[in-house]
Design an enzyme around this catalytic site. Structure first.
Site, PDB file in Angstrom:
ATOM      1  N   SER A   1      -3.246   7.678  13.424  1.00 52.17           N
ATOM      2  CA  SER A   1      -2.789   7.691  14.818  1.00 52.17           C
ATOM      3  C   SER A   1      -3.982   7.804  15.767  1.00 52.17           C
ATOM      4  O   SER A   1      -5.096   8.129  15.349  1.00 52.17           O
ATOM      5  CB  SER A   1      -1.856   8.885  15.032  1.00 52.17           C
ATOM      6  OG  SER A   1      -2.597  10.078  14.868  1.00 52.17           O
TER       7      SER A   1
ATOM      8  N   SER B   1       4.609  -1.428   4.218  1.00 54.49           N
ATOM      9  CA  SER B   1       4.749  -2.817   4.685  1.00 54.49           C
ATOM     10  C   SER B   1       4.868  -3.737   3.482  1.00 54.49           C
ATOM     11  O   SER B   1       4.111  -3.604   2.529  1.00 54.49           O
ATOM     12  CB  SER B   1       3.522  -3.270   5.486  1.00 54.49           C
ATOM     13  OG  SER B   1       3.129  -2.281   6.368  1.00 54.49           O
TER      14      SER B   1
ATOM     15  N   GLU C   1      -4.562  10.078  17.757  1.00 55.41           N
ATOM     16  CA  GLU C   1      -5.055  11.457  17.710  1.00 55.41           C
ATOM     17  C   GLU C   1      -6.013  11.651  16.528  1.00 55.41           C
ATOM     18  O   GLU C   1      -7.040  12.314  16.652  1.00 55.41           O
ATOM     19  CB  GLU C   1      -3.863  12.434  17.607  1.00 55.41           C
ATOM     20  CG  GLU C   1      -3.071  12.571  18.906  1.00 55.41           C
ATOM     21  CD  GLU C   1      -2.282  11.316  19.296  1.00 55.41           C
ATOM     22  OE1 GLU C   1      -1.956  10.501  18.395  1.00 55.41           O
ATOM     23  OE2 GLU C   1      -2.011  11.131  20.496  1.00 55.41           O
TER      24      GLU C   1
ATOM     25  N   TYR D   1       0.739   4.735   0.579  1.00 52.38           N
ATOM     26  CA  TYR D   1      -0.036   5.875   1.078  1.00 52.38           C
ATOM     27  C   TYR D   1       0.862   6.917   1.744  1.00 52.38           C
ATOM     28  O   TYR D   1       1.049   8.003   1.238  1.00 52.38           O
ATOM     29  CB  TYR D   1      -1.094   5.395   2.090  1.00 52.38           C
ATOM     30  CG  TYR D   1      -2.348   4.811   1.478  1.00 52.38           C
ATOM     31  CD1 TYR D   1      -2.374   4.374   0.159  1.00 52.38           C
ATOM     32  CD2 TYR D   1      -3.525   4.703   2.229  1.00 52.38           C
ATOM     33  CE1 TYR D   1      -3.535   3.843  -0.395  1.00 52.38           C
ATOM     34  CE2 TYR D   1      -4.685   4.178   1.672  1.00 52.38           C
ATOM     35  CZ  TYR D   1      -4.693   3.752   0.369  1.00 52.38           C
ATOM     36  OH  TYR D   1      -5.842   3.237  -0.157  1.00 52.38           O
ATOM     37  N   SER D   2       1.439   6.565   2.898  1.00 48.46           N
ATOM     38  CA  SER D   2       2.170   7.563   3.702  1.00 48.46           C
ATOM     39  C   SER D   2       3.405   8.085   2.997  1.00 48.46           C
ATOM     40  O   SER D   2       4.056   7.371   2.231  1.00 48.46           O
ATOM     41  CB  SER D   2       2.597   6.946   5.032  1.00 48.46           C
ATOM     42  OG  SER D   2       1.483   6.665   5.812  1.00 48.46           O
TER      43      SER D   2
ATOM     44  N   GLN E   1       0.858  -1.172   0.000  1.00 45.54           N
ATOM     45  CA  GLN E   1       0.000   0.000   0.000  1.00 45.54           C
ATOM     46  C   GLN E   1       0.899   1.228   0.000  1.00 45.54           C
ATOM     47  O   GLN E   1       1.723   1.383   0.904  1.00 45.54           O
ATOM     48  CB  GLN E   1      -0.827  -0.060   1.277  1.00 45.54           C
ATOM     49  CG  GLN E   1      -2.062   0.762   1.297  1.00 45.54           C
ATOM     50  CD  GLN E   1      -2.759   0.610   2.641  1.00 45.54           C
ATOM     51  OE1 GLN E   1      -2.280  -0.089   3.543  1.00 45.54           O
ATOM     52  NE2 GLN E   1      -3.883   1.257   2.809  1.00 45.54           N
TER      53      GLN E   1
ATOM     54  N   GLU F   1      -9.312  -2.048   7.419  1.00 41.34           N
ATOM     55  CA  GLU F   1      -8.292  -2.504   8.356  1.00 41.34           C
ATOM     56  C   GLU F   1      -8.911  -2.958   9.668  1.00 41.34           C
ATOM     57  O   GLU F   1      -8.234  -3.374  10.571  1.00 41.34           O
ATOM     58  CB  GLU F   1      -7.266  -1.387   8.587  1.00 41.34           C
ATOM     59  CG  GLU F   1      -6.606  -0.965   7.277  1.00 41.34           C
ATOM     60  CD  GLU F   1      -5.309  -0.198   7.480  1.00 41.34           C
ATOM     61  OE1 GLU F   1      -4.773  -0.238   8.575  1.00 41.34           O
ATOM     62  OE2 GLU F   1      -4.861   0.428   6.507  1.00 41.34           O
TER      63      GLU F   1
END
Lengths: 405, 375
Positions: A377, A154, A379, A121-122, A119, A237
């Site tokens: 996260s 990952s 948050e 994404y980040s 994936q 997920e």
């Protein structure tokens, strides 16, 4: 309310358990080939992609059946399959958002692990603020040209394909200029570098894309709709894995109790220390409450309801629990807790950690720090819960007011 | 498997909430705080008519034959409304105590009387040393003719001042026994105890050589330990449901408040510091909900893990309610600290229930014993 399993579900669980007794790998899985072999065995038994529509090679199974299989895999301490991201996230996303051609081209090969997925994404400067991503995909007429950098990928090392989010428009508010693509990882211009983590191992990678190519036919959804696709992806997920996760925690807990019986402090077994007993009782309660919540989520899924923002509560709850849990475990185990090698056998953790690897308590502890960061996260989850479940007003933020990405 | 309320359960919840919103507004709670008895007989009669007072009793005793899930639903709403009165002591402690350990004659006499609103009851589960383990009971029962002589001190007996009968554990030659005591008997002294919770009252009860007849003994002489343990588990889950209701009320009031209260030119709910706290409160409340209703179901269904589920429930809800109610004061700021604002009614109710029917450490110890023996 009736929390008894139906006779069908009990029978199904027995059947899965019997299959596992027969087929569980006898020797430790060390190589990717070992893992692929195990993956194919699971696939042939019908235990992968169980919930996918039958026309794409899935089993059309109910959420409870999926949860039971995952739970029995955890109970038997089975190794993880090879293509877990492909099966857990990419496949379901393609089923919802992909074209017919994309479904035909990709889904079966995800199930058989013929093609492994990651994936994308980040990015280094787009983690919690994922919509700030900078990787660009520029329309070249017959294809897109991709430039940029991804991080925390990952399985990037072994992946054949990646689910990519990239910016296709810089003139609109940042959430609206993102598109979603299926990108071939095995091409010139895609450079994958393992990233050594605080655990000492390298599950994650950095991915550098320099003039990489994405075919027009591999664009998923419409241009500019990548953000919405990412939202549904992140939703996958959660869900059916919850019961299995709890089984994993509970099996670790019993190891902890065993260790506390064997360790001694002040001339007595540690398990007789009231402070230790309080800690053990507290964690057991937290784990069980997580199990009750897993059953609640399963009830929703069985009724065909999507947990939606409720998934954020689940994720916040278990990832924060995992942190508390491992911190208390290391407290109880004393200096043995932080050892990665050389601990007496009875104080070791001989079960899979979150990533499906044999682990020490120390390794599990370090991994617990990841859960409250990845996939949104704690948050970010609290923002989602506040805004979407409690209906609290949004913060005035510059990036929501302005027109620039 | 289904972890959702049935249609009937949803209906019950809605009708209880509607009735309490009508009859048990905060003005009522405040008025009863200054009332000598502390509760309203009118509302009690209304509750009898609505079928609440016999909800968990068998139909042959005038009850509705429902289980602990329904009782928890009712109690959650009572916690939410900070209902002042002897419902918990009568229906949970007295009524469930009788269903678990009463003789046929005792059940015939008292359960219909409770269900119809004629009788109020309670149980004296705690003694001077405040130990929740029934085995720690030191009050004594000695045989005297065909009857018994009871002596000892009981603490925190809820609503004893309005009770028509009190369940009293005492140690006899046969072991731990349970008696049904008339509080007007000679030798019984009740001294009122009033705490921060405006909606509940307790008494210290001294038993000075109190003579009771042979019919007063419940179950078998010496056979009360399992009855008391079962009763305590049910009381722990019911108290948790009550605390959950109080915590939910605090959460709801907080969410409404932070949407409208402005500071620095914006509603404070838009600030992450406040929003994150509210999200954590919701998480605690949702987990507490799962713990309460799982345990209530497990006890009703006789599930294998019912006993440990009740301990998980109480220990978890104790802390969850503490955090949710405490944080509600925090997000309200100064207004949350005033007597005029209602928040404290619910926060205090939860706080007073926290140590009752097993404090956090007591239940965690039971959980640990289970964890050690289970594996």
């Amino acid at each position: 309310m009736d929390l008894n399993y139906t006779p069908e579900d009990i029978a199904f669980r027995k059947q899965v358990r019997a299959w596992l007794e027969e087929n569980l790998p006898r020797k430790e899985i060390r190589t990717l080939d070992d893992r692929l072999g195990w993956h194919r065995k699971l696939y042939e038994a019908g235990y992968l992609g169980m919930g996918w529509p039958k026309e794409y090679g899935g089993g059309g199974a109910r959420p409870m059946e999926q949860a039971i299989v995952a739970d029995e895999l955890a109970r038997s301490k089975a190794p993880a399959p090879a293509n877990s991201l492909g099966i857990g996230i990419v496949g379901p996303t393609v089923i919802v958002h992909g074209t017919d051609a994309q479904k035909k081209r990709y889904l079966k090969k995800i199930l058989t692990a013929e093609e492994l997925w990651c994936q994308l994404y980040s990015e280094p400067n787009a983690g919690s603020d994922l919509a700030a991503l900078k990787t660009s995909a520029v329309d070249q007429g017959d294809h897109f040209l991709v430039n940029g950098q991804k991080i925390w990928t990952s399985g990037g090392k072994v992946a054949h394909w990646g689910l990519l989010l990239a910016r296709t428009d810089t003139k609109v508010p940042k959430h609206k200029g993102i598109s979603c693509f299926l990108m071939n990882m095995r091409q010139p211009g895609v450079d994958v570098r393992p990233l050594k983590q605080i655990t000492g191992s390298s599950e994650f990678c950095e991915v550098f894309m320099t003039n990489a190519r994405v075919e027009k036919s591999d664009q998923m959804g419409k241009l500019g709709e990548g953000w919405a696709i990412a939202q549904t992806t992140l939703g996958y997920e959660r869900g059916g894995r919850a019961l299995a996760r709890v089984t994993n925690y509970a099996s670790q807990h019993s190891r902890l109790v065993e260790a506390a019986k064997k360790m001694r402090r002040h001339g007595k077994p540690l398990i007789e220390d009231p402070l230790v007993r309080q800690k053990i009782g507290r964690i057991w309660a937290d784990i069980e409450v997580e199990r009750y919540q897993a059953l609640r989520t399963l009830t929703q899924l069985e009724r065909g309801e999507h947990p939606g923002a409720g998934g954020s509560l689940t994720k916040l709850s278990y990832s924060e629990l995992e942190k508390r849990y491992m911190e208390l475990a290391l407290e109880i185990l004393g200096p043995y807790g932080q050892l990665t090698e050389g601990a007496p056998k009875e104080f070791q953790l001989e079960i899979d950690t979150a990533v499906g690897e044999q682990g020490s308590w120390a390794y599990a502890y370090l991994w617990s720090r990841a859960g409250t960061i990845y996939a949104g996260s704690s948050e970010i989850q609290k923002n989602v819960i506040g805004e979407r479940i409690l209906g609290l007003p949004k913060e005035t933020r510059a990036d929501r007011v302005g027109g620039k990405a | 498997m289904n972890f959702s309320f049935s249609d009937d359960q949803v209906l019950l919840k809605n009708s209880v909430r509607a009735a309490l919103e009508e009859h048990c507004k905060s003005a009522h709670v405040r008025a009863m705080a200054d009332d000598a008895k502390g509760y309203s007989d009118d509302l009690w009669g209304e509750m009898g008519k609505l079928g609440w007072l016999g909800l968990p009793f068998p139909e042959e005793h005038g009850g509705a034959g429902l289980g602990l899930v329904e009782l928890a639903i009712l109690l959650e709403e009572m916690g939410r409304a900070a209902y002042p009165g002897p419902f918990f002591s009568t229906v949970v402690l007295g009524g469930l105590g009788l269903t678990l350990g009463g003789t046929p004659a005792q059940k015939d006499k008292w359960l219909p009387a409770i269900a119809s609103g004629r009788a109020r009851m309670t149980a004296a589960l705690l003694e001077e040393h405040l130990d929740w383990d029934p085995a720690s009971t030191t009050a004594s029962a000695t045989k005297s003719g065909s009857g018994w002589i009871l002596s000892g001190v009981k603490r925190f007996v809820p609503w004893a001042h309005v009770a028509d009968a009190i369940l009293v554990p005492a140690r006899s030659a046969e072991g731990l026994s349970l008696f049904l005591l008339d509080p007007k008997s000679v030798g019984v002294t009740l001294s009122p105890m009033k705490g921060i919770d405006l909606s509940n009252r307790w008494s210290e009860m001294r038993l000075d050589k109190v003579a009771v007849g042979a019919e007063a003994i419940m179950s078998q002489p010496g056979g009360a330990a399992t009855v008391l343990e079962s009763l305590l588990r049910r009381a722990a889950v019911c108290a948790s449901a009550d605390m959950l209701g109080a915590a939910r009320r605090c959460l709801d009031m907080s969410v409404e408040y932070v949407k409208v209260r402005e500071q620095f030119g914006q509603p404070i709910g838009s600030f992450q510091a406040i929003r994150h706290r509210c999200a954590e409160m919701l998480l605690e409340a949702e987990n507490a909900h799962a713990a309460v209703y799982y345990a209530a179901w497990a006890l009703t269904a006789g599930a294998e893990d019912a006993a440990v589920a009740s301990s998980i429930c109480k220990s978890y809800v104790n802390e969850a309610a503490r955090r949710v109610c405490g944080d509600s004061i925090q997000v309200h700021g100064g207004i949350g600290f005033t007597w005029e604002y209602d928040l404290h009614l619910y926060m205090k109710r939860a706080k007073a229930l926290e140590p009752l029917y097993g404090d956090t450490e007591y239940h965690r110890e039971l959980i640990t014993r289970h964890a050690i023996s289970a594996r």
